[in-house]
Each structure stands twice: as structure tokens, then as C-alpha cells.
Design a protein around this motif. Sequence first.
Motif, mmCIF file in Angstrom:
data_model
loop_
_atom_site.group_PDB
_atom_site.id
_atom_site.type_symbol
_atom_site.label_atom_id
_atom_site.label_comp_id
_atom_site.label_asym_id
_atom_site.label_seq_id
_atom_site.Cartn_x
_atom_site.Cartn_y
_atom_site.Cartn_z
ATOM 1 N N UNK A 62 34.965 40.504 43.582
ATOM 2 C CA UNK A 62 36.111 40.554 44.490
ATOM 3 C C UNK A 62 37.367 39.860 43.982
ATOM 4 N N UNK A 63 37.283 39.116 42.901
ATOM 5 C CA UNK A 63 38.463 38.375 42.438
ATOM 6 C C UNK A 63 39.519 39.328 41.877
ATOM 7 N N UNK A 64 40.771 39.188 42.292
ATOM 8 C CA UNK A 64 41.828 40.006 41.693
ATOM 9 C C UNK A 64 41.871 39.789 40.177
ATOM 10 N N UNK A 65 41.908 40.843 39.448
ATOM 11 C CA UNK A 65 41.878 40.752 37.995
ATOM 12 C C UNK A 65 40.535 41.103 37.410
ATOM 13 N N UNK A 66 39.450 41.040 38.213
ATOM 14 C CA UNK A 66 38.164 41.514 37.708
ATOM 15 C C UNK A 66 38.212 43.042 37.625
ATOM 16 N N UNK A 67 37.677 43.583 36.540
ATOM 17 C CA UNK A 67 37.860 45.011 36.261
ATOM 18 C C UNK A 67 36.609 45.846 36.529
ATOM 19 N N UNK A 83 37.821 49.822 46.826
ATOM 20 C CA UNK A 83 38.139 48.415 47.069
ATOM 21 C C UNK A 83 36.814 47.667 47.201
ATOM 22 N N UNK A 84 36.742 46.406 46.774
ATOM 23 C CA UNK A 84 35.475 45.674 46.898
ATOM 24 C C UNK A 84 34.875 45.684 48.301
ATOM 25 N N UNK A 85 35.723 45.738 49.318
ATOM 26 C CA UNK A 85 35.211 45.753 50.693
ATOM 27 C C UNK A 85 34.471 47.044 51.021
ATOM 28 N N UNK A 86 34.582 48.045 50.146
ATOM 29 C CA UNK A 86 33.897 49.317 50.350
ATOM 30 C C UNK A 86 32.571 49.383 49.597
ATOM 31 N N UNK A 87 32.044 48.229 49.212
ATOM 32 C CA UNK A 87 30.842 48.188 48.386
ATOM 33 C C UNK A 87 29.642 48.875 49.039
ATOM 34 N N UNK A 88 29.608 48.915 50.350
ATOM 35 C CA UNK A 88 28.463 49.531 51.019
ATOM 36 C C UNK A 88 28.440 51.051 50.890
ATOM 37 N N UNK A 172 33.162 42.377 32.927
ATOM 38 C CA UNK A 172 34.471 42.929 33.305
ATOM 39 C C UNK A 172 35.489 41.883 33.737
ATOM 40 N N UNK A 173 35.150 40.602 33.665
ATOM 41 C CA UNK A 173 36.089 39.560 34.052
ATOM 42 C C UNK A 173 37.403 39.708 33.297
ATOM 43 N N UNK A 174 38.484 39.393 33.969
ATOM 44 C CA UNK A 174 39.779 39.405 33.311
ATOM 45 C C UNK A 174 39.884 38.393 32.188
ATOM 46 N N UNK A 175 38.953 37.433 32.141
ATOM 47 C CA UNK A 175 38.940 36.440 31.066
ATOM 48 C C UNK A 175 38.353 37.003 29.772
ATOM 49 N N UNK A 176 37.698 38.173 29.855
ATOM 50 C CA UNK A 176 37.085 38.783 28.674
ATOM 51 C C UNK A 176 38.132 39.613 27.937
ATOM 52 N N UNK A 177 38.779 38.999 26.952
ATOM 53 C CA UNK A 177 39.863 39.667 26.231
ATOM 54 C C UNK A 177 39.361 40.624 25.163
ATOM 55 N N UNK A 178 38.052 40.672 24.931
ATOM 56 C CA UNK A 178 37.502 41.544 23.892
ATOM 57 C C UNK A 178 37.479 43.008 24.325
ATOM 58 N N UNK A 179 37.612 43.263 25.630
ATOM 59 C CA UNK A 179 37.574 44.631 26.137
ATOM 60 C C UNK A 179 38.806 44.897 26.991
ATOM 61 N N UNK A 180 39.425 46.040 26.754
ATOM 62 C CA UNK A 180 40.557 46.476 27.557
ATOM 63 C C UNK A 180 40.051 47.281 28.744
ATOM 64 N N UNK A 181 40.907 47.578 29.719
ATOM 65 C CA UNK A 181 40.466 48.449 30.808
ATOM 66 C C UNK A 181 39.918 49.783 30.314
ATOM 67 N N UNK A 209 47.115 54.132 33.125
ATOM 68 C CA UNK A 209 45.990 53.297 33.507
ATOM 69 C C UNK A 209 45.879 53.191 35.007
ATOM 70 N N UNK A 210 44.634 53.130 35.491
ATOM 71 C CA UNK A 210 44.423 52.803 36.895
ATOM 72 C C UNK A 210 45.068 51.463 37.144
ATOM 73 N N UNK A 211 45.919 51.392 38.144
ATOM 74 C CA UNK A 211 46.657 50.155 38.368
ATOM 75 C C UNK A 211 45.748 49.065 38.879
ATOM 76 N N UNK A 212 46.149 47.877 38.730
ATOM 77 C CA UNK A 212 45.540 46.712 39.367
ATOM 78 C C UNK A 212 44.075 46.565 39.125
ATOM 79 N N UNK A 213 43.734 45.527 38.431
ATOM 80 C CA UNK A 213 42.328 45.155 38.364
ATOM 81 C C UNK A 213 41.862 44.834 39.732
ATOM 82 N N UNK A 214 40.640 44.984 39.878
ATOM 83 C CA UNK A 214 40.100 44.685 41.169
ATOM 84 C C UNK A 214 39.155 43.565 40.967
ATOM 85 N N UNK A 215 39.123 43.005 41.783
ATOM 86 C CA UNK A 215 38.338 41.869 41.701
ATOM 87 C C UNK A 215 37.091 42.073 41.001
#
Length: 216
Positions: A62-67, A83-88, A172-181, A209-215
Amino acid sequence: MTPGGDRPARAVTPPGTTRPTRADLAAAADRTIPDVLAPGLAVLFVGINPGLWSAATGWHFARPGNRFWPALHRGGFTPRLLHPSEQDELPALGLGITNMAARASARADELSTEELLDGAAILTDKVARYRPRWVAVVGVTAYRIGFQRPKATFGPQPESLAGARLWVLPNPSGLNAHFTPVTLGLAFAELRTATDLPDRRPAGPPDHLISAGSPE
């Protein structure tokens, strides 16, 4: 559509959802959140552990920036960017989410080796109970530690897990710079192809690109 290709898409934030406050996030440490599970899924995705945003909202990744959610769509698993809230909505698509370790933390590196080893054992029991066809661990380092496979790499694994095929995806964390979207989308698409699930994205020419990382 080319696997991992991009379309103009955006996850729409459902009405009534609000961003957690700093106090909410601080209070979320060590919480757990429910799995998204059903018997007989095609793919069970396994995160490392919930982040504070996930623990505060109850939504996986759910964190913004998670891909994760954009990669899931780019890989053809979902017909649109959820959206993460649609996980069900995932089980109806044959998909589910759980975690290697249950407790939430600000960073995955706050987990101990013992927690990951225990989490792998719990995951094995869960897979034996729910019988997904594939288990996809989202993070190679957690997989190496939890399953004591120090030389494991991305992609299909030679061993199975309680009868399920195993696959390791990039974190898929935004901290993982080894992989692009885009390369994350390609990695997810490779898994989808191996599972024989259809590409659920609407047909059409690739775009930006699909806009906005999603959490998480």
C-alpha cells in the motif's frame, strides 16, 4: 500487447480512502494484516512483510511508490491497474497475497533471520492447506534466507513448495533501483506466461508508462 508494455492507466483512489497520518504509521509497527487467500488459486504472491502503510490501511503493497500493483497490471494479471484497496478482487482472477513474515515494519531489513525461517515454515503449511498452483515470492533475498537457498536467482525454482511450483520475482519496492517499472512488468509477465494465465490487459497500442507507483 507486448508483455510488460505500458498503457495510459491510473489506479483510481476509491472515495472515502484517506492517507495515514504520521501517528497512524507509527502506531502500525508490529501489526499484522489479513491475507488475500482462497483455495486453489493460480498464483499466490508472497511479500516479505507488511510495510507501515500496509499495516495502517490493511492493504497489501500500500505504500505510495511501491510498484507491485502497476507490475501486476503490466504483467497482464489484471485488466486494469487496481488500487490497493481493491485487493479483494484478486481471488476472482485466481490470485492471492500473503507475506513471509507477518509483522509490519518500516523496512524489510528490520526482520531477523529467525523471523524469515519461521515465516517460510508457516508459508509451507499455508500452501499445503490452500493448494495454489504457483507461489511467487516477491524478493530474492527473503527467499534465500527463509528457505536457506543462498544461491537462488530470479525466475522458476527447481524445488516445489508443498506441491506448488515456485517462482522468485524482484522486490517491487521503490527502493529497488535495479529494476525499472518496465523491467518489473516484464518479470511479472514472464511468470504469467509460465502459469498459462491469459493476458487480461485490454488490446491496444502501448503508450507511456502507467502513472504513479502504487503502494508496501
